[in-house]
Design an enzyme around this catalytic site. Structure first.
Site, PDB file in Angstrom:
ATOM      1  N   PHE A 154       0.868  -1.182   0.000  1.00  0.00           N
ATOM      2  CA  PHE A 154       0.000   0.000   0.000  1.00  0.00           C
ATOM      3  C   PHE A 154       0.899   1.225   0.000  1.00  0.00           C
ATOM      4  CE2 PHE A 154      -2.355   3.519   1.738  1.00  0.00           C
ATOM      5  CZ  PHE A 154      -3.587   3.402   1.105  1.00  0.00           C
ATOM      6  N   ASP A 252       9.781   2.604   1.274  1.00  0.00           N
ATOM      7  CA  ASP A 252       8.616   3.349   1.749  1.00  0.00           C
ATOM      8  C   ASP A 252       8.476   3.066   3.241  1.00  0.00           C
ATOM      9  OD1 ASP A 252       6.164   4.253   2.551  1.00  0.00           O
ATOM     10  OD2 ASP A 252       5.093   3.606   0.754  1.00  0.00           O
ATOM     11  N   LYS A 281       3.418   9.958   7.944  1.00  0.00           N
ATOM     12  CA  LYS A 281       2.718   9.532   9.157  1.00  0.00           C
ATOM     13  C   LYS A 281       3.338  10.026  10.468  1.00  0.00           C
ATOM     14  CE  LYS A 281       0.235   5.406   7.536  1.00  0.00           C
ATOM     15  NZ  LYS A 281      -1.154   5.756   7.801  1.00  0.00           N
TER      16      LYS A 281
HETATM   17  N1  PLP Z   1       2.936   4.335   2.209  1.00  0.00           N
HETATM   18  C1  PLP Z   1       2.616   3.513   3.221  1.00  0.00           C
HETATM   19  C2  PLP Z   1       3.544   2.385   3.572  1.00  0.00           C
HETATM   20  C3  PLP Z   1       1.443   3.706   3.944  1.00  0.00           C
HETATM   21  O1  PLP Z   1       1.122   2.866   4.952  1.00  0.00           O
HETATM   22  C4  PLP Z   1       0.597   4.784   3.602  1.00  0.00           C
HETATM   23  C5  PLP Z   1      -0.660   5.023   4.337  1.00  0.00           C
HETATM   24  O2  PLP Z   1      -1.173   4.182   5.022  1.00  0.00           O
HETATM   25  C6  PLP Z   1       0.968   5.609   2.545  1.00  0.00           C
HETATM   26  C7  PLP Z   1       2.149   5.366   1.872  1.00  0.00           C
HETATM   27  C8  PLP Z   1       0.104   6.776   2.143  1.00  0.00           C
HETATM   28  O3  PLP Z   1       0.163   7.738   3.122  1.00  0.00           O
HETATM   29  P1  PLP Z   1      -0.925   8.947   3.135  1.00  0.00           P
HETATM   30  O4  PLP Z   1      -2.216   8.353   3.549  1.00  0.00           O
HETATM   31  O5  PLP Z   1      -0.348   9.910   4.138  1.00  0.00           O
HETATM   32  O6  PLP Z   1      -0.960   9.512   1.771  1.00  0.00           O
END
Ligand code: PLP
Length: 429
Positions: A154, A252, A281
């Site tokens: 994700f 990520d 986050k």
């Molecule tokens: N990357 C990862 C690993 C995530 O868990 C998330 C959100 O849960 C995102 C990217 C996307 O983050 P945002 O919701 O702040 O756009």
């Protein structure tokens, strides 16, 4: 009520205009787009440490941290003080001028990446934007289109991030055509994942036998996909392949970064060097902030103006980020995450062993723990039992079958014990 007072209430304390959760939910359902999913039908009024309080005064032990965001708990006094002070001084500049909190925070984040040479930071507002930045950087500096992402990942909700997200088919449906040249390879927990990756990569060489791959984008710990910790050898295998191809390895760390795994970045915990780390986050304890960090040599290849953001590196968010890092250091939150994580995994495994038909696996690293149950319905049932006992627990995984614990790293031993007791009792019920 006179109109001026109503106006003040609505701006200064909107929750005070909602007497009950039901009243707030009714207004929510009328005013807000239904596309945004919600876990619990309560309206939060305030938070304090690990506790959330709803508009009726009920309190909940929050093992979600607003989806792995409130690293230092709700409204940590140091973070609140930093935000208040910065809000009085300056709210926004964009790129019109430079702002001091952003510079100071970039320095602090760079100091957390000993695996990068002369680190520099680009700030944006969210995880998905960090992903977009990473993908654009990789394409621009390599001059290649190919992006390798992994099953179950994700990466967010923008079109680019959606194109590399496979955690649930529902997230992708109806948005095509998605960004082209994305290859999806198995995640590291699948047997022979590297062999499958090699087969995909072999098919992606051009007529002169040059790779067309710009980058591999990977969550070092799978988040929404089910809280899966991959073998380190697999991450090392990705590193080797990126070196061979001249592609960038992008971690990520939006969910697993900022102390959650027991180190500031999971890259350090696993001892594998990415070229780019994405964060968001937890970096600012709840204020919107994201970004990427990479070596100066790499970022110097990204031409001025080739990417940007109006709000990225907002001074108030960055002040919250600075306070967050100070609290992580002073309260030894990385060590705490590692220690409490081990306690939690041990207790949950013992509880799970009593009912192996319900509890398929307990896994995790630091305060990022997944409890895989037999089905999504089982997870929903356990969640509701915990909720009835005043404990908030999220789920994840392809069918929502994994309960996930990602509390604030400031959770005390006694609070963690309480949460685990409620959860293990709910599992046994
Ligand atoms: N990357 C990862 C690993 C995530 O868990 C998330 C959100 O849960 C995102 C990217 C996307 O983050 P945002 O919701 O702040 O756009």
């Amino acid at each position: 009520m006179n109109p001026a007072a109503a106006h003040t209430d609505a701006a200064l304390h909107p929750a005070s205009t909602m007497a009950t959760n039901a009243a707030g939910m009714a207004r929510y359902d009328d005013a807000m787009a239904g596309v945004l999913p919600g876990y619990f039908d309560i309206v939060a009024d305030h938070g304090e440490g690990i506790w959330l309080f709803d508009v009726e005064g009920n309190r909940y032990l929050d093992l979600t941290a607003g989806i792995a965001v409130a690293t230092t708990g709700h409204c940590h006094p140091r973070v609140v003080a930093a935000v208040e002070a910065q809000a009085r001084r300056l709210l926004h500049t964009s790129v019109v001028t430079r702002n001091a909190p952003a510079v100071a925070l970039a320095e602090r984040i760079g100091a957390r990446t000993p695996f990068l040479d002369q680190p520099q930071v680009f700030f944006c507002n969210s995880g998905a934007e960090a992903v977009e930045g990473g993908l654009k950087l990789a394409r621009r500096v390599t001059g290649r289109p190919g992006i390798v992402a992994f099953e179950g990942a994700f990466h967010g909700r923008t079109l680019g991030a959606t194109s590399v997200t496979t955690a649930k088919q529902h997230y992708r449906e109806g948005y095509g055509p998605l960004v082209p040249e994305v290859l999806i390879a198995p995640y590291g927990n699948v047997p022979d994942a590297l062999e499958a990756l090699d087969a995909l990569l072999d098919a992606r060489t051009d007529a002169e036998d040059r790779s067309t791959i710009a980058c591999m984008l990977v969550e070092p710990v799978l988040g929404e996909g089910g809280y899966v910790v991959p073998p380190v050898a697999w991450l090392e295998g990705l590193r080797q392949r990126c070196d061979r191809l001249g592609a960038l390895l992008i971690f990520d760390e939006v969910q697993c970064g900022v102390g959650r795994t027991g180190r500031f970045f999971a890259a350090e915990r696993f001892g594998v060097r990415p070229d780019v780390v994405l964060f968001a986050k937890g970096i600012a304890s709840g204020l919107p902030l994201g970004g990427l960090v990479a070596s100066r040599a790499l970022l110097e290849q990204w031409p001025v103006g080739a990417h940007g953001s109006t709000f990225g590196g907002n001074p108030v968010s960055c002040a919250a980020g600075l306070a967050t890092i100070e609290v992580i250091d002073e309260e030894h939150l990385c060590d705490r995450a590692e220690r409490l994580g081990e306690i939690g995994i041990g207790r949950l495994r013992a509880a799970g062993a009593a009912d192996p038909r319900l509890v398929r696996e307990v896994r995790g690293i630091g305060l990022m723990i997944g409890i895989e149950l037999a089905s999504g319905d089982d997870a929903a049932r356990v969640q509701q039992r915990c909720f009835a006992e005043g404990v908030l627990v999220l789920n994840c995984g392809p069918h929502g079958e994994v309960l996930r614990l990602c509390p604030a790293l400031t959770i005390t031993d006694a609070e963690w014990d309480h949460g685990l007791r409620v959860l293990t009792a709910a599992l046994a019920d």
